[in-house]
Design a protein around this motif. Structure first.
Motif, PDB file in Angstrom:
ATOM      1  N   GLY A 262      25.262  16.413 -28.493  1.00 49.92           N
ATOM      2  CA  GLY A 262      25.375  17.587 -27.640  1.00 49.92           C
ATOM      3  C   GLY A 262      24.401  17.540 -26.465  1.00 49.92           C
ATOM      4  O   GLY A 262      23.292  17.019 -26.614  1.00 49.92           O
TER       5      GLY A 262
ATOM      6  N   ARG B 153      20.740  19.292 -27.177  1.00 55.40           N
ATOM      7  CA  ARG B 153      19.806  18.506 -27.988  1.00 55.40           C
ATOM      8  C   ARG B 153      19.317  17.281 -27.209  1.00 55.40           C
ATOM      9  O   ARG B 153      18.156  16.882 -27.329  1.00 55.40           O
ATOM     10  CB  ARG B 153      20.478  18.074 -29.292  1.00 55.40           C
TER      11      ARG B 153
ATOM     12  N   PHE C 249      16.275  27.173 -28.876  1.00 57.98           N
ATOM     13  CA  PHE C 249      16.637  26.566 -30.161  1.00 57.98           C
ATOM     14  C   PHE C 249      15.993  27.324 -31.317  1.00 57.98           C
ATOM     15  O   PHE C 249      16.623  27.550 -32.358  1.00 57.98           O
ATOM     16  CB  PHE C 249      16.214  25.093 -30.178  1.00 57.98           C
TER      17      PHE C 249
ATOM     18  N   ARG D 282      17.649  30.809 -31.799  1.00 59.84           N
ATOM     19  CA  ARG D 282      18.989  30.709 -32.366  1.00 59.84           C
ATOM     20  C   ARG D 282      19.001  29.956 -33.697  1.00 59.84           C
ATOM     21  O   ARG D 282      20.050  29.758 -34.285  1.00 59.84           O
ATOM     22  CB  ARG D 282      19.913  30.009 -31.361  1.00 59.84           C
ATOM     23  N   ARG D 283      17.815  29.515 -34.104  1.00 63.79           N
ATOM     24  CA  ARG D 283      17.638  28.788 -35.358  1.00 63.79           C
ATOM     25  C   ARG D 283      18.543  27.559 -35.448  1.00 63.79           C
ATOM     26  O   ARG D 283      19.136  27.255 -36.481  1.00 63.79           O
ATOM     27  CB  ARG D 283      17.899  29.713 -36.553  1.00 63.79           C
ATOM     28  N   GLN D 284      18.638  26.874 -34.308  1.00 59.77           N
ATOM     29  CA  GLN D 284      19.411  25.628 -34.270  1.00 59.77           C
ATOM     30  C   GLN D 284      18.516  24.473 -34.676  1.00 59.77           C
ATOM     31  O   GLN D 284      17.343  24.412 -34.294  1.00 59.77           O
ATOM     32  CB  GLN D 284      19.966  25.386 -32.865  1.00 59.77           C
ATOM     33  N   SER D 285      19.078  23.557 -35.419  1.00 61.29           N
ATOM     34  CA  SER D 285      18.296  22.416 -35.887  1.00 61.29           C
ATOM     35  C   SER D 285      18.337  21.284 -34.866  1.00 61.29           C
ATOM     36  O   SER D 285      19.204  21.231 -34.000  1.00 61.29           O
ATOM     37  CB  SER D 285      18.855  21.904 -37.225  1.00 61.29           C
ATOM     38  N   MET D 286      17.351  20.412 -34.967  1.00 66.03           N
ATOM     39  CA  MET D 286      17.316  19.191 -34.160  1.00 66.03           C
ATOM     40  C   MET D 286      17.683  18.011 -35.052  1.00 66.03           C
ATOM     41  O   MET D 286      17.021  16.967 -35.047  1.00 66.03           O
ATOM     42  CB  MET D 286      15.926  19.011 -33.547  1.00 66.03           C
ATOM     43  N   ASN D 287      18.741  18.197 -35.818  1.00 66.38           N
ATOM     44  CA  ASN D 287      19.179  17.165 -36.753  1.00 66.38           C
ATOM     45  C   ASN D 287      19.878  16.039 -35.988  1.00 66.38           C
ATOM     46  O   ASN D 287      21.082  16.077 -35.764  1.00 66.38           O
ATOM     47  CB  ASN D 287      20.113  17.767 -37.805  1.00 66.38           C
TER      48      ASN D 287
END
Length: 288
Positions: A29, A32, A200, A203-208
């Motif tokens: 994405g 990220r 991030f 929005r509690r988005q991960s950096m997976n």
């Protein structure tokens, strides 16, 4: 080092990093990708910028300029990566590479710059080439995976990219006049990273991101920054114009990689339009 060689390094660096942005954008994405790119840029630029940063005094106007520039850099880069991710590169890259044209128009409207007839001809050729590439892109039969969504939407994103980047360039020039170029680049990219990281977290988005893509993104960030450093190094040699003209061929590198590796389809009108865009951009940059 010869300014022409520095310009070539910039073209190869930006052309390669834009191609990698297409791959990383689809894998992890654009957002990220940007988090990693801005983090790497901030770390690599820090040694060149720290003296100027530590000497800065608290100044509300300067802080607002840094914030505004950083937000424009963030938005412009995100739009660029989004356009490259959507594809096709043979449409997105030539359009985005025409970014010098609005800067010349801005110079005419605000700075009192009066272009010579040759400059107007170069601008006209560039815009004509963009129109040809845009029209031809709709008619080419692309393979599955080469295009995401409607090409018309991608073209609109490319235009938004150009306008946002040009604002960022104008603001960066003003900031660099205040604190120096390395500090201006470092502060704006650090600001962009902080804003994106905060989004991030909220929005509690991960950096997976897989280990493979961490390596690709690290290389992408370092290669992109190398292009900037090579171009700015030409300033000390008095060869900024030469380096800029050569570096404007970066889009050719991206498209050649897309054609060679991704096997993107390209029609004869597209190739003619691309040639017209790149020739126009080179002329605009040289005549500037």
């Amino acid at each position: 080092m010869n300014p022409g060689i520095l310009g070539l390094v910039t073209a190869l660096s930006w052309g390669s990093s834009d191609f990698l942005a297409r791959l990383s954008g689809r894998a992890v994405g654009p957002a990220r990708t940007l988090v990693v790119i801005f983090a790497i840029s901030s770390v690599l630029l820090a040694p060149f910028a720290m003296d100027a940063i530590t000497a800065m005094r608290a100044d509300g106007a300067l802080s607002m300029l840094v914030a505004a520039t950083g937000l424009c850099v963030l938005l412009g880069t995100w739009l660029l990566y989004l356009s490259l991710t959507r594809g096709p590169l043979s449409v997105a890259v030539p359009i985005v590479s025409s970014y010098p044209v609005p800067l010349v128009v801005y110079g005419v409207a605000v700075g009192g710059f009066v272009p010579a007839p040759a400059m107007w001809a170069a601008i006209g050729a560039t815009l004509c080439g963009v129109w040809i590439v845009s029209r031809a892109g709709h008619k080419v039969q692309h393979k599955d995976g080469h295009v995401q969504g409607r090409i018309g939407v991608t073209i609109a994103i490319c235009i938004a990219t150009i306008l946002t980047f040009d604002v960022a360039i104008v603001l960066t020039d003003k900031l660099a006049a205040e604190i120096g170029l390395p500090a201006a680049l470092w502060s704006t990219r650090t600001t962009a990273f902080a804003v994106l990281a905060a989004v991030f977290l909220m929005r509690r988005q991960s950096m997976n991101i897989g280990l493979k893509w961490w390596g690709v993104l690290s290389a992408q960030g370092a290669i992109e920054l190398m292009g900037y450093m090579a171009l700015f190094s030409a300033q000390t040699l008095g060869g900024t114009t030469i380096a800029s003209v050569v570096s404007s061929a970066y889009g050719v590198v991206t498209i050649l990689l897309a054609r060679t590796i991704l096997k993107e389809a390209m029609s004869l009108p597209q190739l003619m339009g691309m040639a017209l865009v790149f020739a126009g951009v080179v002329a605009v940059t040289a005549l500037s």
